[in-house]
Design an enzyme around this catalytic site. Sequence first.
Site, PDB file in Angstrom:
ATOM      1  N   CYS A 133       0.841  -1.190   0.000  1.00  0.00           N
ATOM      2  CA  CYS A 133       0.000   0.000   0.000  1.00  0.00           C
ATOM      3  C   CYS A 133       0.882   1.248   0.000  1.00  0.00           C
ATOM      4  O   CYS A 133       1.719   1.410   0.884  1.00  0.00           O
ATOM      5  CB  CYS A 133      -0.923   0.032   1.215  1.00  0.00           C
ATOM      6  SG  CYS A 133      -1.923   1.526   1.279  1.00  0.00           S
ATOM      7  N   ASN A 195      -0.962  -3.509  -7.160  1.00  0.00           N
ATOM      8  CA  ASN A 195      -1.551  -2.456  -6.341  1.00  0.00           C
ATOM      9  C   ASN A 195      -1.347  -1.132  -7.091  1.00  0.00           C
ATOM     10  O   ASN A 195      -0.763  -1.099  -8.170  1.00  0.00           O
ATOM     11  CB  ASN A 195      -0.883  -2.434  -4.955  1.00  0.00           C
ATOM     12  CG  ASN A 195      -1.837  -1.939  -3.881  1.00  0.00           C
ATOM     13  OD1 ASN A 195      -2.657  -1.054  -4.138  1.00  0.00           O
ATOM     14  ND2 ASN A 195      -1.741  -2.489  -2.693  1.00  0.00           N
TER      15      ASN A 195
HETATM   16  C1  LIG Z   1     -10.274   3.788  -3.041  1.00  0.00           C
HETATM   17  C2  LIG Z   1      -9.348   2.620  -3.107  1.00  0.00           C
HETATM   18  C3  LIG Z   1      -9.069   1.901  -1.944  1.00  0.00           C
HETATM   19  C4  LIG Z   1      -8.199   0.821  -1.990  1.00  0.00           C
HETATM   20  N1  LIG Z   1      -7.961   0.119  -0.837  1.00  0.00           N
HETATM   21  C5  LIG Z   1      -7.135  -0.955  -0.880  1.00  0.00           C
HETATM   22  C6  LIG Z   1      -6.922  -1.723   0.289  1.00  0.00           C
HETATM   23  O1  LIG Z   1      -7.490  -1.464   1.365  1.00  0.00           O
HETATM   24  N2  LIG Z   1      -6.070  -2.778   0.192  1.00  0.00           N
HETATM   25  C7  LIG Z   1      -5.442  -3.146  -0.972  1.00  0.00           C
HETATM   26  O2  LIG Z   1      -4.692  -4.131  -1.002  1.00  0.00           O
HETATM   27  N3  LIG Z   1      -5.663  -2.437  -2.122  1.00  0.00           N
HETATM   28  C8  LIG Z   1      -6.477  -1.368  -2.096  1.00  0.00           C
HETATM   29  N4  LIG Z   1      -6.710  -0.664  -3.247  1.00  0.00           N
HETATM   30  C9  LIG Z   1      -6.078  -1.096  -4.503  1.00  0.00           C
HETATM   31  C10 LIG Z   1      -7.045  -1.933  -5.359  1.00  0.00           C
HETATM   32  O3  LIG Z   1      -7.400  -3.131  -4.682  1.00  0.00           O
HETATM   33  C11 LIG Z   1      -6.439  -2.298  -6.732  1.00  0.00           C
HETATM   34  O4  LIG Z   1      -5.337  -3.170  -6.559  1.00  0.00           O
HETATM   35  C12 LIG Z   1      -5.968  -1.081  -7.509  1.00  0.00           C
HETATM   36  O5  LIG Z   1      -6.854   0.001  -7.330  1.00  0.00           O
HETATM   37  C13 LIG Z   1      -5.851  -1.373  -8.997  1.00  0.00           C
HETATM   38  O6  LIG Z   1      -7.084  -1.770  -9.549  1.00  0.00           O
HETATM   39  P1  LIG Z   1      -8.097  -0.729 -10.275  1.00  0.00           P
HETATM   40  O7  LIG Z   1      -7.262   0.083 -11.234  1.00  0.00           O
HETATM   41  O8  LIG Z   1      -9.101  -1.580 -10.966  1.00  0.00           O
HETATM   42  O9  LIG Z   1      -8.701   0.107  -9.205  1.00  0.00           O
HETATM   43  C14 LIG Z   1      -7.590   0.430  -3.232  1.00  0.00           C
HETATM   44  C15 LIG Z   1      -7.880   1.156  -4.386  1.00  0.00           C
HETATM   45  C16 LIG Z   1      -8.754   2.231  -4.346  1.00  0.00           C
HETATM   46  C17 LIG Z   1      -9.047   2.966  -5.621  1.00  0.00           C
END
Ligand SMILES: Cc1cc2nc3c(=O)[nH]c(=O)nc-3n(C[C@H](O)[C@H](O)[C@H](O)COP(=O)(O)O)c2cc1C
Length: 310
Positions: A133, A195
């Site tokens: 993260c 991530n």
């Molecule tokens: C608002 C938000 C909160 C997120 N919270 C977490 C989290 O708590 N733990 C985690 O491993 N990834 C977290 N992520 C990352 C997502 O799980 C994902 O890996 C990342 O956003 C890429 O995918 P996407 O482009 O489809 O959003 C978060 C992403 C967003 C946008």
Amino acid sequence: MMKTDLTTKIGKLEFRNPVTVASGTFGTKDEYSCFLDYEKLGAIITKTITVKPRAGNSMPRICETAGGMLNAIGLQNKGLDDFLENKIPFFSKIKTPLIVNIAGETTQDFKTLTQALDRQKKVVRALELNLSCPNVEAGGAGHMKKRERILEVIKVVRDHTDLALFAKLSPELGDVLEIARDVIKAGVSGLSLINTLKGMAIDIERRRPQLANVTGGLSGPAIKPVALRYVYEIKKELDVPVIASGGITTYRDALEFLMAGADLLAVGTANFINPQATIHILQGIQDYCKKHGIKQLDEIRGISCLAKNN
Ligand SMILES: Cc1cc2nc3c(=O)[nH]c(=O)nc-3n(C[C@H](O)[C@H](O)[C@H](O)COP(=O)(O)O)c2cc1C
């Protein structure tokens, strides 16, 4: 009419289809249940759980960017006790396999979380270790950047559960392929890629960074080519299950990740744009398979890795 078998297997785990939700983008419990039937999903991945409750970072902590968004939520969650007391009973009524995402400030935190969740095996089918993260500094994921700490955590977690373990990685950690090799050796069952990528935005009227945290994690369509590249490279080099996330917004994106070899497809930012995105993606995959006479997903999974010119 022929219906494609979307069943996806990872080790002993069986998912009715490969479509899941990325951690932190699908509420914490039943927030999305008025939009879709959770049992239609292949799996549910929870928001990161920590031992103690976390308030998260100061606001503002999200902002839109071209083709995506920045977030610096800072792992806000109500902690392990609340998860066991209030979330587990809810998820125990849903047949969809539950993957619990965990993070800790110390190795002991990871051990505590693992031991507690290992006792919930009827509901919890796998753990996703958030090792990447970008929004947590003091003692949090920041210190996890150190490779030895990551490997130590995986070893401790592995020693305390036989649940499937997925290490969630980001290019922010360094050479993904190299880290992937190390974490596999340390005992994970699969990888979760990727991530968010660290970025920032400035409000030119206030002349200040948009996010109180200054930087945040970039997600959404903007990072899809990067995520796809990593899934492809990992699947070409290593024989390891992969949960893909990074800009999966349409069924076409999902199919690209499948053809790069992804086992599960985690929809993230798209859930904020359309809370039914997962269901539309699922339908789109079915329609594509029907149109192309595909009976099982394995006919196309990883097919792009076989191309000679690569
Ligand atoms: C608002 C938000 C909160 C997120 N919270 C977490 C989290 O708590 N733990 C985690 O491993 N990834 C977290 N992520 C990352 C997502 O799980 C994902 O890996 C990342 O956003 C890429 O995918 P996407 O482009 O489809 O959003 C978060 C992403 C967003 C946008």
